[in-house]
Motif scaffolding. Structure first.
Motif, PDB file in Angstrom:
ATOM      1  N   LYS A 202      -8.230 -38.740 -79.355  1.00 23.95           N
ATOM      2  CA  LYS A 202      -7.379 -39.633 -78.553  1.00 23.95           C
ATOM      3  C   LYS A 202      -7.544 -41.073 -78.990  1.00 23.95           C
ATOM      4  CE  LYS A 202      -6.842 -37.451 -74.037  1.00 23.95           C
ATOM      5  NZ  LYS A 202      -7.210 -37.543 -72.631  1.00 23.95           N
ATOM      6  N   ASP A 203      -8.796 -41.493 -79.214  1.00 31.55           N
ATOM      7  CA  ASP A 203      -9.052 -42.874 -79.649  1.00 31.55           C
ATOM      8  C   ASP A 203      -8.414 -43.150 -81.006  1.00 31.55           C
ATOM      9  OD1 ASP A 203     -10.470 -43.433 -77.362  1.00 31.55           O
ATOM     10  OD2 ASP A 203     -12.443 -43.140 -78.287  1.00 31.55           O
ATOM     11  N   ILE A 204      -8.548 -42.208 -81.914  1.00 33.33           N
ATOM     12  CA  ILE A 204      -8.024 -42.419 -83.265  1.00 33.33           C
ATOM     13  C   ILE A 204      -6.499 -42.332 -83.283  1.00 33.33           C
ATOM     14  CG2 ILE A 204      -7.922 -41.419 -85.591  1.00 33.33           C
ATOM     15  CD1 ILE A 204     -10.903 -40.689 -85.192  1.00 33.33           C
ATOM     16  N   LEU A 205      -5.937 -41.341 -82.616  1.00 26.30           N
ATOM     17  CA  LEU A 205      -4.493 -41.159 -82.630  1.00 26.30           C
ATOM     18  C   LEU A 205      -3.759 -42.231 -81.816  1.00 26.30           C
ATOM     19  CD1 LEU A 205      -4.347 -37.269 -82.363  1.00 26.30           C
ATOM     20  CD2 LEU A 205      -4.002 -38.682 -84.404  1.00 26.30           C
ATOM     21  N   ALA A 206      -4.466 -42.961 -80.983  1.00 25.34           N
ATOM     22  CA  ALA A 206      -3.840 -44.014 -80.188  1.00 25.34           C
ATOM     23  C   ALA A 206      -3.648 -45.299 -80.979  1.00 25.34           C
ATOM     24  CB  ALA A 206      -4.688 -44.307 -78.948  1.00 25.34           C
TER      25      ALA A 206
END
Length: 122
Positions: free
Chosen positions: A40-44
């Protein structure tokens, strides 16, 4: 076994298969909650259209199709000169503002005290 080990042992999906990463993590996030949070952190992170090199480099403004044959030492000298000149301009502007401010303060003090200066007679 750790969550990461389990994830790495999972069967790979075929390369020709179209994959929706967000949907995959939504479905499989129950098995890998920590990895899901990382995903989630990376894809955001929004995708940038500017290459990272050009975002932080001044050489892109110096090297044009007409200047592309410059020797690397010449290009380095141009970049240094540009940096030095911009710094000189900023320092000069700051000095001019301080002198202007000093003059305004001196003028106010003269008006308040009622004294005259040489400038009053010229």
């Amino acid at each position: 076994m750790s969550e990461l080990d389990n994830y790495l042992k999972e069967k790979l999906l075929p390369k020709d298969m179209e994959l929706d990463l967000l949907a995959w993590w939504k479905t499989n996030g129950i098995k890998y909650p920590t990895l899901q949070r990382i995903a989630k952190d990376i894809l955001a992170i929004p995708v940038s259209t500017v290459a990272s090199e050009s975002a932080f480099s001044t050489s892109g403004r110096l090297v044009s199709p007409h200047r592309s044959r410059l020797h690397p030492k010449t290009l380095e000298a141009l970049m240094c000169a540009q940096s030095w000149l911009l710094n000189e301009i900023q320092e000069t502007e700051a000095y001019c503002r301080s002198v202007e401010f000093d003059y305004d303060v001196e003028e106010e003090n003269t008006k308040e005290s009622g004294t005259t200066s040489l400038d009053d007679f010229v």
